[in-house]
Design a protein around this motif. Structure first.
Motif, PDB file in Angstrom:
ATOM      1  N   ARG A   6       0.842  -1.192   0.000  1.00 30.71           N
ATOM      2  CA  ARG A   6       0.000   0.000   0.000  1.00 30.71           C
ATOM      3  C   ARG A   6       0.881   1.247   0.000  1.00 30.71           C
ATOM      4  O   ARG A   6       1.907   1.303   0.682  1.00 30.71           O
ATOM      5  CB  ARG A   6      -0.906  -0.005   1.233  1.00 30.71           C
ATOM      6  N   THR A  67       3.341  -0.989   4.027  1.00 28.03           N
ATOM      7  CA  THR A  67       2.860   0.339   3.624  1.00 28.03           C
ATOM      8  C   THR A  67       4.024   1.300   3.504  1.00 28.03           C
ATOM      9  O   THR A  67       4.849   1.411   4.424  1.00 28.03           O
ATOM     10  CB  THR A  67       1.841   0.883   4.644  1.00 28.03           C
ATOM     11  N   TRP A 213       1.913  -0.894  -6.496  1.00 31.36           N
ATOM     12  CA  TRP A 213       1.049  -0.814  -5.323  1.00 31.36           C
ATOM     13  C   TRP A 213      -0.269  -1.539  -5.561  1.00 31.36           C
ATOM     14  O   TRP A 213      -0.858  -1.432  -6.642  1.00 31.36           O
ATOM     15  CB  TRP A 213       0.777   0.647  -4.961  1.00 31.36           C
ATOM     16  N   ASP A 214      -0.746  -2.224  -4.533  1.00 29.57           N
ATOM     17  CA  ASP A 214      -2.068  -2.831  -4.580  1.00 29.57           C
ATOM     18  C   ASP A 214      -3.155  -1.822  -4.219  1.00 29.57           C
ATOM     19  O   ASP A 214      -4.324  -2.013  -4.582  1.00 29.57           O
ATOM     20  CB  ASP A 214      -2.136  -4.025  -3.621  1.00 29.57           C
ATOM     21  N   GLU A 215      -2.771  -0.797  -3.472  1.00 29.85           N
ATOM     22  CA  GLU A 215      -3.710   0.260  -3.096  1.00 29.85           C
ATOM     23  C   GLU A 215      -2.927   1.554  -2.896  1.00 29.85           C
ATOM     24  O   GLU A 215      -1.824   1.546  -2.350  1.00 29.85           O
ATOM     25  CB  GLU A 215      -4.449  -0.107  -1.802  1.00 29.85           C
ATOM     26  N   LEU A 217      -3.642   5.440  -1.345  1.00 32.75           N
ATOM     27  CA  LEU A 217      -4.564   6.309  -0.624  1.00 32.75           C
ATOM     28  C   LEU A 217      -3.971   7.709  -0.484  1.00 32.75           C
ATOM     29  O   LEU A 217      -2.808   7.855  -0.082  1.00 32.75           O
ATOM     30  CB  LEU A 217      -4.862   5.758   0.774  1.00 32.75           C
ATOM     31  N   HIS A 246      -7.365   1.435  -8.132  1.00 29.47           N
ATOM     32  CA  HIS A 246      -6.891   1.172  -6.771  1.00 29.47           C
ATOM     33  C   HIS A 246      -6.461   2.453  -6.049  1.00 29.47           C
ATOM     34  O   HIS A 246      -5.890   2.386  -4.956  1.00 29.47           O
ATOM     35  CB  HIS A 246      -5.738   0.162  -6.789  1.00 29.47           C
ATOM     36  N   ARG A 362      -8.590  -3.758   2.037  1.00 32.90           N
ATOM     37  CA  ARG A 362      -8.685  -2.628   1.127  1.00 32.90           C
ATOM     38  C   ARG A 362      -9.738  -1.655   1.651  1.00 32.90           C
ATOM     39  O   ARG A 362     -10.593  -2.016   2.476  1.00 32.90           O
ATOM     40  CB  ARG A 362      -9.074  -3.095  -0.281  1.00 32.90           C
ATOM     41  N   LEU A 363      -9.710  -0.435   1.141  1.00 31.64           N
ATOM     42  CA  LEU A 363     -10.608   0.603   1.651  1.00 31.64           C
ATOM     43  C   LEU A 363     -12.066   0.175   1.569  1.00 31.64           C
ATOM     44  O   LEU A 363     -12.807   0.298   2.559  1.00 31.64           O
ATOM     45  CB  LEU A 363     -10.382   1.905   0.867  1.00 31.64           C
ATOM     46  N   ASP A 364     -12.509  -0.317   0.429  1.00 24.95           N
ATOM     47  CA  ASP A 364     -13.917  -0.700   0.296  1.00 24.95           C
ATOM     48  C   ASP A 364     -14.290  -1.831   1.235  1.00 24.95           C
ATOM     49  O   ASP A 364     -15.409  -1.871   1.772  1.00 24.95           O
ATOM     50  CB  ASP A 364     -14.228  -1.096  -1.150  1.00 24.95           C
TER      51      ASP A 364
END
Length: 374
Positions: A6, A67, A213-215, A217, A246, A362-364
């Motif tokens: 992340r 992260t 990155w997989d996510e 933010l 993502h 993940r965020l969702d």
């Protein structure tokens, strides 16, 4: 097991304390999270980033998460406008509130959320009344046994000794500084230095959008939620009309109307309008009892009737995750309550700061888990 990777970009609020404070806070809250879950979280030392930023690595080995946390620094710019002399602050606050009286849409603000109206308006009242009462009450009492001049001097001394402590406890100086700065920001725009910094941040974020990155933010907090909208416009200007799936933006303790509801902030209205047709994920976490935040106020509808972003407006419901004795509430805790978005409570929330930035969801998925809590 392959790690979930992340990337977090964090844009904080109007605070001169800067990266040392926030790195320490992150380490402290990561340790608190680890103590509650039993899963250790390792936070590295901070190192200089490539774009007026500081970076640290967060390892959550039990969850298989790594992260890369990048703190976007603008505390040096805050420090240059942070008014320290109380008399100077008082004088500048007069012009600030004259400007608000002329340009702030207070009726519309009150319809959106009445709390922030009180938060904006009570500091000048208390800044006058508290010193006056601390001077007047002892002066009147002593006037019965002393000459008026002597009683008045003692009253002034008592006020000078004690009123500052009470004003600080009620967050009056910080709110006056915040209001003064954002009055100028609304009227004159970011200025050359902040414009350059936001451009730098935008280029840095765009450079990582196609990284491993997989996510990704972009987390904004407090006054950072205001600048975050201008930052998003710049990202789209550089990247084009669509961002990777993502990528998501998260607003914590959102205060966008502080600028958006000023009729003279035309530069900011243009930024919000430019985002109306842009497709991206936005999650807003603002707590109703936080008197500074605009809970359930969609920032993309302040300058338009529709938007293309996929938006969730949520309360973090801090009261569910803190024991009553540890829950920041009340007038004297307003400042601390506004930082609960960056803390972990007495039990872990799927959307507390460490869970969002270092957790396995993940965020969702985190939002779905949070919504499932009764």
């Amino acid at each position: 097991m392959q790690k979930f990777k992340r990337k977090v970009f964090y844009l904080g609020g109007f605070d001169p304390r800067g990266v040392r404070f926030y790195h320490h806070l992150y380490r402290e809250q990561a340790a608190r999270h680890a103590a509650l879950t039993g899963d250790p979280i390792d936070v590295s030392a901070r190192r200089a980033g490539p774009a007026s930023s500081a970076i640290w690595t967060v390892e959550n080995p039990a969850a298989g998460v790594e992260t890369d946390y990048e703190y976007l620094r603008w505390e040096d710019l805050v420090g240059k406008v942070w008014v320290r002399n109380p008399l100077t602050l008082a004088w500048r606050s007069i012009a600030t509130y004259v400007g608000h009286a002329r340009f702030m849409q207070f009726k519309r603000m009150k319809r959106l959320r009445p709390g922030p109206v009180l938060t904006i308006c009570y500091p000048p009242f208390l800044a006058v009344m508290i010193p006056l009462l601390f001077a007047l009450i002892p002066a009147l009492l002593l006037w019965t046994v002393l000459p008026f001049w002597a009683a008045a001097l003692i009253g002034i001394g008592v006020s000078a000794a004690f009123s500052g402590k009470w004003l600080t406890k009620l967050v009056v100086p910080w709110l006056l500084r915040f209001t003064y700065y954002h009055h100028g920001l609304a009227a004159r725009g970011p200025g050359e230095a902040l414009d350059e910094r936001l451009d730098l941040f935008a280029r840095r974020i765009v450079a990582e959008l196609d990284g491993p990155w997989d996510e990704i933010l972009l987390v904004t907090h407090s006054a950072g939620t205001i600048l975050g909208m201008s930052l998003m416009r710049r990202i789209f200007d550089l990247r084009g009309d669509r961002l990777p799936d993502h990528f998501a933006m998260v607003g914590l303790g959102q205060v966008v109307p502080v600028i958006a509801l000023r009729t003279d902030a035309r530069w900011y209205h243009a930024d919000l309008k430019a985002l109306a047709d842009k497709h991206f994920r936005y999650v807003d976490l603002s707590y109703p009892p936080d008197g500074a935040a605009y809970f359930n106020v969609n920032p993309f509808l302040l300058e338009g009737e529709a938007h293309a972003a996929r938006v969730d407006m949520l309360s973090p419901r801090f009261h569910l995750f803190y024991r009553p004795e540890n829950h920041n509430k009340g007038w004297s805790n307003k400042y601390e309550a506004h930082f609960d978005y960056l803390r972990v409570g007495d039990s872990v929330s799927p959307v507390d700061f460490i869970s969002l930035t270092a957790g396995p969801r993940r965020l969702d998925d985190a939002i779905a888990a949070f919504r499932a809590i009764p």
